[in-house]
Design a protein around this motif. Sequence first.
Motif, PDB file in Angstrom:
ATOM      1  N   GLY A  68     -70.582 -51.967  -8.808  1.00 42.42           N
ATOM      2  CA  GLY A  68     -69.321 -52.208  -8.504  1.00 42.42           C
ATOM      3  C   GLY A  68     -68.544 -51.244  -7.466  1.00 42.42           C
ATOM      4  N   ARG A  69     -69.308 -50.495  -6.950  1.00 42.16           N
ATOM      5  CA  ARG A  69     -68.904 -49.644  -5.789  1.00 42.16           C
ATOM      6  C   ARG A  69     -68.617 -50.204  -4.295  1.00 42.16           C
ATOM      7  NH1 ARG A  69     -68.960 -44.046  -7.067  1.00 42.16           N
ATOM      8  NH2 ARG A  69     -69.893 -43.612  -9.271  1.00 42.16           N
ATOM      9  N   LEU A 101     -59.043 -48.126   1.968  1.00 44.74           N
ATOM     10  CA  LEU A 101     -59.662 -48.145   0.316  1.00 44.74           C
ATOM     11  C   LEU A 101     -58.565 -46.787  -0.026  1.00 44.74           C
ATOM     12  CD1 LEU A 101     -63.559 -48.219   0.465  1.00 44.74           C
ATOM     13  CD2 LEU A 101     -61.876 -50.004   0.155  1.00 44.74           C
ATOM     14  N   ALA A 102     -58.284 -47.037  -1.591  1.00 47.09           N
ATOM     15  CA  ALA A 102     -57.494 -46.096  -2.176  1.00 47.09           C
ATOM     16  C   ALA A 102     -58.371 -45.039  -2.488  1.00 47.09           C
ATOM     17  CB  ALA A 102     -57.028 -46.717  -3.349  1.00 47.09           C
ATOM     18  N   PRO A 103     -57.916 -43.757  -2.515  1.00 45.90           N
ATOM     19  CA  PRO A 103     -58.645 -42.391  -2.964  1.00 45.90           C
ATOM     20  C   PRO A 103     -59.572 -42.565  -3.953  1.00 45.90           C
ATOM     21  CG  PRO A 103     -56.478 -41.901  -1.900  1.00 45.90           C
ATOM     22  CD  PRO A 103     -56.530 -43.192  -2.352  1.00 45.90           C
ATOM     23  N   ASP A 104     -59.028 -43.346  -4.876  1.00 47.27           N
ATOM     24  CA  ASP A 104     -59.827 -43.054  -6.327  1.00 47.27           C
ATOM     25  C   ASP A 104     -60.786 -44.355  -6.478  1.00 47.27           C
ATOM     26  OD1 ASP A 104     -57.877 -45.391  -6.342  1.00 47.27           O
ATOM     27  OD2 ASP A 104     -57.145 -44.689  -8.385  1.00 47.27           O
ATOM     28  N   THR A 105     -60.960 -45.136  -5.502  1.00 45.97           N
ATOM     29  CA  THR A 105     -61.796 -46.001  -5.315  1.00 45.97           C
ATOM     30  C   THR A 105     -63.351 -45.822  -5.459  1.00 45.97           C
ATOM     31  OG1 THR A 105     -60.462 -47.547  -3.753  1.00 45.97           O
ATOM     32  CG2 THR A 105     -62.921 -47.948  -4.074  1.00 45.97           C
ATOM     33  N   PRO A 106     -64.191 -46.311  -6.666  1.00 49.69           N
ATOM     34  CA  PRO A 106     -65.481 -45.937  -6.889  1.00 49.69           C
ATOM     35  C   PRO A 106     -66.114 -46.413  -5.389  1.00 49.69           C
ATOM     36  CG  PRO A 106     -64.759 -46.861  -8.600  1.00 49.69           C
ATOM     37  CD  PRO A 106     -63.771 -47.153  -7.609  1.00 49.69           C
ATOM     38  N   ALA A 107     -66.821 -45.411  -4.877  1.00 56.95           N
ATOM     39  CA  ALA A 107     -67.385 -45.583  -3.365  1.00 56.95           C
ATOM     40  C   ALA A 107     -68.758 -45.126  -3.468  1.00 56.95           C
ATOM     41  CB  ALA A 107     -66.568 -45.058  -2.257  1.00 56.95           C
ATOM     42  N   ALA A 108     -69.374 -45.692  -2.491  1.00 55.67           N
ATOM     43  CA  ALA A 108     -71.001 -45.006  -2.174  1.00 55.67           C
ATOM     44  C   ALA A 108     -71.267 -45.181  -0.827  1.00 55.67           C
ATOM     45  CB  ALA A 108     -71.897 -45.772  -3.018  1.00 55.67           C
ATOM     46  N   ASP A 149     -76.549 -35.439  12.158  1.00 55.99           N
ATOM     47  CA  ASP A 149     -75.693 -36.479  12.597  1.00 55.99           C
ATOM     48  C   ASP A 149     -74.531 -37.068  11.705  1.00 55.99           C
ATOM     49  OD1 ASP A 149     -77.191 -36.502  15.078  1.00 55.99           O
ATOM     50  OD2 ASP A 149     -78.395 -38.096  14.237  1.00 55.99           O
ATOM     51  N   THR A 150     -74.984 -36.734  10.462  1.00 58.57           N
ATOM     52  CA  THR A 150     -74.110 -37.545   9.501  1.00 58.57           C
ATOM     53  C   THR A 150     -73.329 -36.445   8.737  1.00 58.57           C
ATOM     54  OG1 THR A 150     -75.858 -37.527   7.787  1.00 58.57           O
ATOM     55  CG2 THR A 150     -75.629 -39.507   9.171  1.00 58.57           C
ATOM     56  N   ARG A 151     -73.576 -35.261   8.802  1.00 53.26           N
ATOM     57  CA  ARG A 151     -73.040 -34.249   7.800  1.00 53.26           C
ATOM     58  C   ARG A 151     -71.348 -34.329   7.797  1.00 53.26           C
ATOM     59  NH1 ARG A 151     -75.531 -30.354   9.897  1.00 53.26           N
ATOM     60  NH2 ARG A 151     -77.141 -30.271   7.990  1.00 53.26           N
ATOM     61  N   ASN A 152     -70.972 -34.268   9.064  1.00 51.10           N
ATOM     62  CA  ASN A 152     -69.337 -34.086   9.266  1.00 51.10           C
ATOM     63  C   ASN A 152     -68.624 -35.619   8.738  1.00 51.10           C
ATOM     64  OD1 ASN A 152     -69.423 -31.502  10.109  1.00 51.10           O
ATOM     65  ND2 ASN A 152     -69.403 -32.208  12.314  1.00 51.10           N
ATOM     66  N   ILE A 153     -69.415 -36.813   8.895  1.00 54.34           N
ATOM     67  CA  ILE A 153     -68.909 -37.810   8.287  1.00 54.34           C
ATOM     68  C   ILE A 153     -68.976 -37.944   6.706  1.00 54.34           C
ATOM     69  CG2 ILE A 153     -69.181 -40.360   8.303  1.00 54.34           C
ATOM     70  CD1 ILE A 153     -70.505 -40.167  11.144  1.00 54.34           C
ATOM     71  N   ILE A 154     -69.992 -37.583   6.270  1.00 56.19           N
ATOM     72  CA  ILE A 154     -70.112 -37.436   4.728  1.00 56.19           C
ATOM     73  C   ILE A 154     -69.021 -36.586   4.117  1.00 56.19           C
ATOM     74  CG2 ILE A 154     -71.521 -36.694   2.935  1.00 56.19           C
ATOM     75  CD1 ILE A 154     -74.024 -37.839   4.541  1.00 56.19           C
ATOM     76  N   ALA A 155     -68.642 -35.443   4.784  1.00 57.52           N
ATOM     77  CA  ALA A 155     -67.912 -34.527   4.329  1.00 57.52           C
ATOM     78  C   ALA A 155     -66.399 -35.070   4.398  1.00 57.52           C
ATOM     79  CB  ALA A 155     -67.816 -33.262   5.130  1.00 57.52           C
ATOM     80  N   ALA A 156     -66.247 -35.954   5.362  1.00 60.50           N
ATOM     81  CA  ALA A 156     -64.894 -36.637   5.532  1.00 60.50           C
ATOM     82  C   ALA A 156     -64.870 -37.702   4.292  1.00 60.50           C
ATOM     83  CB  ALA A 156     -64.808 -37.253   6.787  1.00 60.50           C
ATOM     84  N   LEU A 157     -65.936 -38.179   4.158  1.00 53.57           N
ATOM     85  CA  LEU A 157     -65.786 -39.213   2.798  1.00 53.57           C
ATOM     86  C   LEU A 157     -65.470 -38.635   1.835  1.00 53.57           C
ATOM     87  CD1 LEU A 157     -69.005 -41.579   3.878  1.00 53.57           C
ATOM     88  CD2 LEU A 157     -66.306 -42.340   3.864  1.00 53.57           C
ATOM     89  N   SER A 204     -62.388 -39.670  -4.449  1.00 49.97           N
ATOM     90  CA  SER A 204     -62.717 -38.744  -5.624  1.00 49.97           C
ATOM     91  C   SER A 204     -63.987 -38.870  -6.485  1.00 49.97           C
ATOM     92  CB  SER A 204     -61.363 -38.781  -6.587  1.00 49.97           C
ATOM     93  OG  SER A 204     -61.380 -40.139  -7.039  1.00 49.97           O
ATOM     94  N   ASP A 205     -64.351 -40.459  -6.311  1.00 48.50           N
ATOM     95  CA  ASP A 205     -65.603 -40.745  -6.873  1.00 48.50           C
ATOM     96  C   ASP A 205     -66.522 -41.366  -5.695  1.00 48.50           C
ATOM     97  OD1 ASP A 205     -67.409 -41.927  -8.321  1.00 48.50           O
ATOM     98  OD2 ASP A 205     -66.183 -43.209  -9.618  1.00 48.50           O
ATOM     99  N   LEU A 206     -67.306 -40.493  -5.271  1.00 50.30           N
ATOM    100  CA  LEU A 206     -68.159 -40.840  -4.116  1.00 50.30           C
ATOM    101  C   LEU A 206     -69.633 -40.711  -4.577  1.00 50.30           C
ATOM    102  CD1 LEU A 206     -68.458 -42.047  -1.059  1.00 50.30           C
ATOM    103  CD2 LEU A 206     -68.382 -39.475  -0.732  1.00 50.30           C
ATOM    104  N   VAL A 207     -70.833 -41.617  -4.348  1.00 55.22           N
ATOM    105  CA  VAL A 207     -72.145 -41.115  -4.528  1.00 55.22           C
ATOM    106  C   VAL A 207     -72.762 -41.512  -3.158  1.00 55.22           C
ATOM    107  CG1 VAL A 207     -72.060 -41.179  -7.067  1.00 55.22           C
ATOM    108  CG2 VAL A 207     -72.494 -43.197  -5.586  1.00 55.22           C
ATOM    109  N   GLY A 208     -74.094 -40.957  -2.860  1.00 58.51           N
ATOM    110  CA  GLY A 208     -74.853 -41.496  -1.907  1.00 58.51           C
ATOM    111  C   GLY A 208     -76.194 -40.782  -2.111  1.00 58.51           C
ATOM    112  N   PRO A 209     -77.210 -41.151  -1.117  1.00 58.19           N
ATOM    113  CA  PRO A 209     -78.520 -40.986  -1.521  1.00 58.19           C
ATOM    114  C   PRO A 209     -78.889 -39.376  -1.369  1.00 58.19           C
ATOM    115  CG  PRO A 209     -78.141 -41.728   0.785  1.00 58.19           C
ATOM    116  CD  PRO A 209     -77.142 -41.912   0.120  1.00 58.19           C
ATOM    117  N   ASP A 210     -79.960 -38.806  -2.052  1.00 59.52           N
ATOM    118  CA  ASP A 210     -80.260 -37.523  -1.843  1.00 59.52           C
ATOM    119  C   ASP A 210     -80.811 -37.313  -0.248  1.00 59.52           C
ATOM    120  OD1 ASP A 210     -82.768 -35.543  -1.994  1.00 59.52           O
ATOM    121  OD2 ASP A 210     -81.513 -35.244  -3.547  1.00 59.52           O
TER     122      ASP A 210
END
Length: 313
Positions: free
Chosen positions: A113-114, A152-159, A170-178, A183-189
């Motif tokens: 559902g993310r 998307l709203a800040p409280d949207t469950p996202a991945a 390459d992705t560090r700054n973009i991931i930091a911005a996400l 408030s509810d963000l997950v991503g790969p190890d």
Amino acid sequence: MQVILAQPRGFCAGVVRAVEIVDRALIKFGAPVFVRHEIVHNKHVVNNLRDKGARFVETLEAVPAGAVTVFSAHGVPQSVEEEASERGLQPIDATCPLVQKIHKQGRQYAASGRAVILIGHAGHPEVIGTMGQIPGPVILVENEADVARMSLAPDTPAAYVTQTTLSMDDTRNIIAALQRRFSDLVGPDTNDICYATQNRQSAVRQLAPQVDVLLVIGATNSSNSIRLREIGTACGVPSYLIADGSELDPAWVREAKVVGITAGASAPESMVEDVLAALRRLGPVQVSTMDGKEESAQFRLPAELAEVQPVSI
């Protein structure tokens, strides 16, 4: 002239597997074997396989019904898989296992559902394939500005998942911005990031301070090769992307005492030798290889090709 070769450089395990799949398919089934899109982004690899009987096409409409068809290392959307089935083709999937892992992660995130966010370059074959493998809408972001423009709203469950030819750097700054936005963000190890991309970029950063000029061997449509040239330039070293020795401009190295050479993940070692030969035509060359990571990864071949012995890759 002193030449220092980057370590690691050139073919990664995913590229070796993809090329070997086409090679073995030609041996088992005979020519022609059709390949949707370039198997990897390198004209020398593609031309070598074409000479053996591979036929490269951009759409399945160009493939005769029932023909053996290889999907490239970049992956394809599910719609292409369905079209192949409908037309009775014999598909062989050469998608890099690390790309397949991204597809699986994205589907799992969507199923939970993310909102799924893909960090990558618009129009790249891998990005097109990944977006077509994950059900529901996938939001593509290329930079921090794209993150800021998201509705998307800040409280949207996202991945999020990432294009494999992008490194952690390459992705560090973009991931930091996400992470700041949701408030509810997950991503790969971080261990799931393509090892080859990260290793080759780290090697260039280590090599750059030691050389006067950097030559990056790879194709102009190879995302990871382009990035290697950009990193060399960012390190303050004149850096040039060339496909082979024929594209070497003697003026680039005329005043250089030390030349660095690396190769993108889809560039064969034979092209490194070709560039070295071009440098030797300009004068004496002393070649050494920098200390670096030794890559030992190997990916399993499709079962139907495992017993076929290739002539070469």
